[in-house]
Design an enzyme around this catalytic site. Sequence first.
Site, short mmCIF file in Angstrom:
data_model
loop_
_atom_site.label_atom_id
_atom_site.label_comp_id
_atom_site.label_asym_id
_atom_site.label_seq_id
_atom_site.Cartn_x
_atom_site.Cartn_y
_atom_site.Cartn_z
N GLY A 6 58.86 29.20 35.47
CA GLY A 6 60.31 29.31 35.33
C GLY A 6 60.64 30.70 34.81
N ALA A 8 60.98 31.83 31.88
CA ALA A 8 60.20 32.30 30.73
C ALA A 8 58.84 32.83 31.18
CB ALA A 8 60.02 31.15 29.73
N LYS A 30 52.35 23.23 38.04
CA LYS A 30 51.78 21.94 38.42
C LYS A 30 52.24 21.45 39.79
CE LYS A 30 54.86 19.05 35.63
NZ LYS A 30 54.91 17.95 34.69
N THR A 38 64.59 26.03 35.78
CA THR A 38 65.31 27.29 36.04
C THR A 38 66.07 27.23 37.36
OG1 THR A 38 63.66 28.52 34.78
CG2 THR A 38 65.00 29.78 36.35
N TYR A 40 67.51 24.97 38.83
CA TYR A 40 68.70 24.11 38.88
C TYR A 40 69.83 24.60 37.97
CZ TYR A 40 65.66 21.11 41.52
OH TYR A 40 64.83 20.64 42.50
N GLY A 43 75.48 27.12 35.62
CA GLY A 43 76.53 27.88 34.93
C GLY A 43 76.23 29.36 34.85
N GLU A 110 82.43 28.79 29.12
CA GLU A 110 82.02 27.39 29.04
C GLU A 110 82.34 26.86 27.65
OE1 GLU A 110 77.87 27.50 30.21
OE2 GLU A 110 78.42 27.28 32.30
N ASP A 217 55.10 18.42 29.05
CA ASP A 217 53.63 18.56 28.97
C ASP A 217 53.21 19.55 27.88
OD1 ASP A 217 53.84 16.97 31.17
OD2 ASP A 217 53.01 18.40 32.60
N HIS A 238 74.01 16.25 28.93
CA HIS A 238 75.10 16.94 29.62
C HIS A 238 76.18 15.92 29.86
CE1 HIS A 238 77.48 19.39 32.21
NE2 HIS A 238 76.72 20.42 31.90
N ARG A 286 79.41 20.43 23.91
CA ARG A 286 78.87 19.35 24.73
C ARG A 286 78.65 18.03 24.00
NH1 ARG A 286 74.49 22.53 28.40
NH2 ARG A 286 76.12 23.51 29.64
N HIS A 347 69.69 16.42 29.25
CA HIS A 347 69.83 17.72 29.90
C HIS A 347 68.94 18.80 29.31
CE1 HIS A 347 71.78 20.84 32.14
NE2 HIS A 347 72.27 21.43 31.07
N ARG A 382 72.56 23.24 21.35
CA ARG A 382 72.55 24.49 22.11
C ARG A 382 73.93 24.83 22.63
NH1 ARG A 382 71.24 25.47 28.29
NH2 ARG A 382 72.33 23.48 28.36
#
Length: 527
Positions: A6, A8, A30, A38, A40, A43, A110, A217, A238, A286, A347, A382
């Site tokens: 992703g 990171a 995997k 990432t 998906y 925003g 947002e 994991d 979410h 949120r 989420h 977050r």
Amino acid sequence: MVIGSGIAGLSYALKVAEKFPDKKIIILTKTSADETNTKYAQGGVAVVNDPEHDSFEKHIEDTLIAGDGLCNERIVEIVVKEGPDRVNEVIAWGAKFDKDQEGDFKLGKEGGHSAFRILHHKDITGKEIERALLAAISRSSNIQLINHCFVVDIITQHHLGYLVTKSTPDIECYGVYVLNLQTNTIEKILAKTTLVATGGNGQVYRTTTNPSIATGDGVAMVYRAKGRIENMEFIQFHPTALYEAGVRGQAFLITEAVRGDGGILRNRNGEAFMEKYDSRKDLAPRDIVARAIDSEMKRTGTENVYLDCRHMGKEKFLEHFPNIYEKCLSIGIDIAKDMIPVAPAAHYSCGGIKTDEWGRSSIINLYACGECASTGLHGANRLASNSLLEAIVFAHRCYIDATETIQSISLKETIPDWNARGTSRPKEMILITQSLKELQLVMSDYIGIVRNDIRLQRAMRRIDLLWEETEQLYQTSTLSPQLLELRNLISVGYLIVKGATFRKESRGLHYNTDYPDKSDLVQNIVL
Ligand SMILES: Cc1cc2nc3c(=O)[nH]c(=O)nc-3n(C[C@H](O)[C@H](O)[C@H](O)COP(=O)(O)OP(=O)(O)OC[C@H]3O[C@@H](n4cnc5c(N)ncnc54)[C@H](O)[C@@H]3O)c2cc1C
């Protein structure tokens, strides 16, 4: 070595590869490289970009408010202030963010943000970032990306026969054991430094916006290796995943930016209800919106509420949210005429592998960043679109530290091979699939948006039983991704329940009706 492809893992690998062209960097995934949380992200990336109307101070303040007293202020400052440079690097790697006719970035807003500061690529920002980073990786000659390679465990002194406990002071990481899904064998891969960038754990709940890879994991394997895990009870739901009756698993996300652009939440009677819950109405943070929806659903006896976009104008909606428009249309919802049915879904995991300001975990030579890490940025909740930012800022910090120390590390050559003696194929897959369903039900019904002590005790008893049964299966079975993911999800469920049980207060995303107030004791729960 990097576990995860992703934002990171990829941004870290690109930096290390550039600095050390003579060293080999391995990225393990995997499934396929682009199947990540990432991809998906809709925003965008929150970053201060418009000094006339925004400032670092405002972004810091918004992050601290969302975090509800539990953010590490130093980390918040680091992420917000280093953010613009890191975003410029992502742009230099080829990611494109929407601009207006004057060539300035179109900034979104947002929930919880006091200024327009979200860089985005229509409503598929994550897909664009993933595309750009993977393209940059393919241009690098010293990065090897290995797909379908499931990391089972982190190798430490434990695998050399030493007793390793939570209080062992100098646990070291020497590499990993992986299940190679092409050959169906367990291999060991040794590394001088390892980065865990395995993403989130939404799959521990029945409904989630996360893809099927999000099974926690990394958190589970670090916990097994006796590394420190922090604040797992803070799971962000979410508020607005698309509700489709009878559909389980990954739910389609309706980004908060839709509410930022004027979308209004309404209950089954068509009433706009957010003003009853918060003066910021539909743009409240949120957790407040998710709890308000949960309360309206319980009050009116429905499984969803509605997001009304009918007044927003089809052309404008299509320009900013073409993906959402298409998805809704594909299930017979025309946003110009119909309201969108929505419900909360798991989420984002705010807690995770505890790291310091350089992304170092409590295990030597093991770094963690991205959603699997707990850096101190998010605290108890977050702020929207702060996670992609956190991932790139900490990928950079891990890179700085790892490239400074790597010269003095040597590979541990004496690691034994994986011992699979006495195992055989499980006779019935139903043992695994049924346990997974049970776990997801327990987590959703007992430890979702609203919690209490009785539910937590019940959840723990059931998780203990699932753990016991799954450990027996694990000891006697040849390994499969399904079994490994179940085992990891059970550990994640255990850590969430344990954290929630220790937290005798309601704060941020953790709401326990037996302790409805915030405690004066501000503490991180470290397991
Ligand atoms: C629908 C949706 C919308 C979102 N929107 C936003 C947004 O607008 N803004 C924002 O800031 N954040 C958003 N987020 C959150 C953000 O996308 C994630 O937090 C972030 O992308 C996580 O990145 P990552 O690199 O940590 O992990 P991921 O992108 O999830 O990558 C995880 C990687 O780890 C690998 N992996 C996992 N386990 C193993 C294993 N055992 N062995 C080998 N490989 C393994 C996977 O194969 C994958 O490659 C959103 C998330 C979702 C789901």
